[in-house]
Design a protein around this motif. Structure first.
Motif, PDB file in Angstrom:
ATOM      1  N   GLU A  45       0.825  -1.211   0.000  1.00 29.06           N
ATOM      2  CA  GLU A  45       0.000   0.000   0.000  1.00 29.06           C
ATOM      3  C   GLU A  45       0.859   1.262   0.000  1.00 29.06           C
ATOM      4  O   GLU A  45       0.558   2.228  -0.697  1.00 29.06           O
ATOM      5  CB  GLU A  45      -0.931   0.013   1.208  1.00 29.06           C
ATOM      6  CG  GLU A  45      -2.096  -0.934   1.092  1.00 29.06           C
ATOM      7  CD  GLU A  45      -3.000  -0.897   2.324  1.00 29.06           C
ATOM      8  OE1 GLU A  45      -2.704  -0.147   3.285  1.00 29.06           O
ATOM      9  OE2 GLU A  45      -3.998  -1.629   2.314  1.00 29.06           O
ATOM     10  N   ARG A  46       1.932   1.265   0.784  1.00 25.89           N
ATOM     11  CA  ARG A  46       2.817   2.449   0.821  1.00 25.89           C
ATOM     12  C   ARG A  46       3.455   2.695  -0.539  1.00 25.89           C
ATOM     13  O   ARG A  46       3.526   3.831  -1.007  1.00 25.89           O
ATOM     14  CB  ARG A  46       3.892   2.260   1.894  1.00 25.89           C
ATOM     15  CG  ARG A  46       3.408   2.468   3.308  1.00 25.89           C
ATOM     16  CD  ARG A  46       4.546   2.559   4.298  1.00 25.89           C
ATOM     17  NE  ARG A  46       5.390   1.378   4.309  1.00 25.89           N
ATOM     18  CZ  ARG A  46       5.192   0.314   5.100  1.00 25.89           C
ATOM     19  NH1 ARG A  46       4.178   0.293   5.911  1.00 25.89           N
ATOM     20  NH2 ARG A  46       6.022  -0.706   5.053  1.00 25.89           N
ATOM     21  N   LYS A  47       3.927   1.628  -1.176  1.00 24.11           N
ATOM     22  CA  LYS A  47       4.538   1.770  -2.512  1.00 24.11           C
ATOM     23  C   LYS A  47       3.504   2.245  -3.531  1.00 24.11           C
ATOM     24  O   LYS A  47       3.815   3.089  -4.377  1.00 24.11           O
ATOM     25  CB  LYS A  47       5.147   0.442  -2.982  1.00 24.11           C
ATOM     26  CG  LYS A  47       6.420   0.079  -2.284  1.00 24.11           C
ATOM     27  CD  LYS A  47       7.517   1.064  -2.679  1.00 24.11           C
ATOM     28  CE  LYS A  47       8.818   0.663  -2.032  1.00 24.11           C
ATOM     29  NZ  LYS A  47       9.903   1.578  -2.360  1.00 24.11           N
ATOM     30  N   ALA A  48       2.291   1.755  -3.436  1.00 27.69           N
ATOM     31  CA  ALA A  48       1.246   2.173  -4.353  1.00 27.69           C
ATOM     32  C   ALA A  48       0.934   3.655  -4.174  1.00 27.69           C
ATOM     33  O   ALA A  48       0.718   4.390  -5.144  1.00 27.69           O
ATOM     34  CB  ALA A  48      -0.010   1.326  -4.159  1.00 27.69           C
ATOM     35  N   GLU A  49       0.906   4.102  -2.934  1.00 28.65           N
ATOM     36  CA  GLU A  49       0.659   5.530  -2.667  1.00 28.65           C
ATOM     37  C   GLU A  49       1.777   6.396  -3.239  1.00 28.65           C
ATOM     38  O   GLU A  49       1.533   7.473  -3.753  1.00 28.65           O
ATOM     39  CB  GLU A  49       0.522   5.762  -1.149  1.00 28.65           C
ATOM     40  CG  GLU A  49      -0.765   5.277  -0.541  1.00 28.65           C
ATOM     41  CD  GLU A  49      -1.963   6.053  -1.011  1.00 28.65           C
ATOM     42  OE1 GLU A  49      -1.859   7.277  -1.246  1.00 28.65           O
ATOM     43  OE2 GLU A  49      -3.041   5.429  -1.167  1.00 28.65           O
ATOM     44  N   GLN A  50       3.017   5.916  -3.149  1.00 26.92           N
ATOM     45  CA  GLN A  50       4.155   6.683  -3.694  1.00 26.92           C
ATOM     46  C   GLN A  50       4.104   6.768  -5.208  1.00 26.92           C
ATOM     47  O   GLN A  50       4.534   7.756  -5.789  1.00 26.92           O
ATOM     48  CB  GLN A  50       5.471   6.016  -3.271  1.00 26.92           C
ATOM     49  CG  GLN A  50       5.777   6.118  -1.800  1.00 26.92           C
ATOM     50  CD  GLN A  50       7.003   5.316  -1.414  1.00 26.92           C
ATOM     51  OE1 GLN A  50       7.632   4.661  -2.250  1.00 26.92           O
ATOM     52  NE2 GLN A  50       7.359   5.366  -0.142  1.00 26.92           N
ATOM     53  N   LYS A  51       3.568   5.761  -5.868  1.00 26.85           N
ATOM     54  CA  LYS A  51       3.558   5.710  -7.328  1.00 26.85           C
ATOM     55  C   LYS A  51       2.342   6.376  -7.971  1.00 26.85           C
ATOM     56  O   LYS A  51       2.249   6.457  -9.173  1.00 26.85           O
ATOM     57  CB  LYS A  51       3.612   4.249  -7.800  1.00 26.85           C
ATOM     58  CG  LYS A  51       4.866   3.511  -7.387  1.00 26.85           C
ATOM     59  CD  LYS A  51       6.080   4.083  -8.080  1.00 26.85           C
ATOM     60  CE  LYS A  51       7.339   3.337  -7.662  1.00 26.85           C
ATOM     61  NZ  LYS A  51       8.514   3.796  -8.347  1.00 26.85           N
TER      62      LYS A  51
END
Length: 54
Positions: A45-51
């Motif tokens: 989820e954190r990586k998705a938010e960053q992208k």
């Protein structure tokens, strides 16, 4: 071969202790696996938010 009532009771007690121990250790294992999956999901989820581009 006949079993005496006391030996049968002791055998049942020992079997129930073994099953209880296995059940409790299984719960800890499942709990740990659940925590690992939760932390992996949070990382995704954190990586998705960053992208996000919007």
């Amino acid at each position: 071969m006949k079993h005496k009532p006391t030996s049968l009771i002791l055998w049942l007690f020992a079997a129930s202790l073994c099953l209880t121990g296995a059940g409790l250790s299984g719960c800890n294992t499942v709990k740990g696996a659940g925590q690992d999956l939760k932390s992996a999901g949070q990382a995704i989820e954190r990586k998705a938010e960053q992208k996000k581009s919007y």
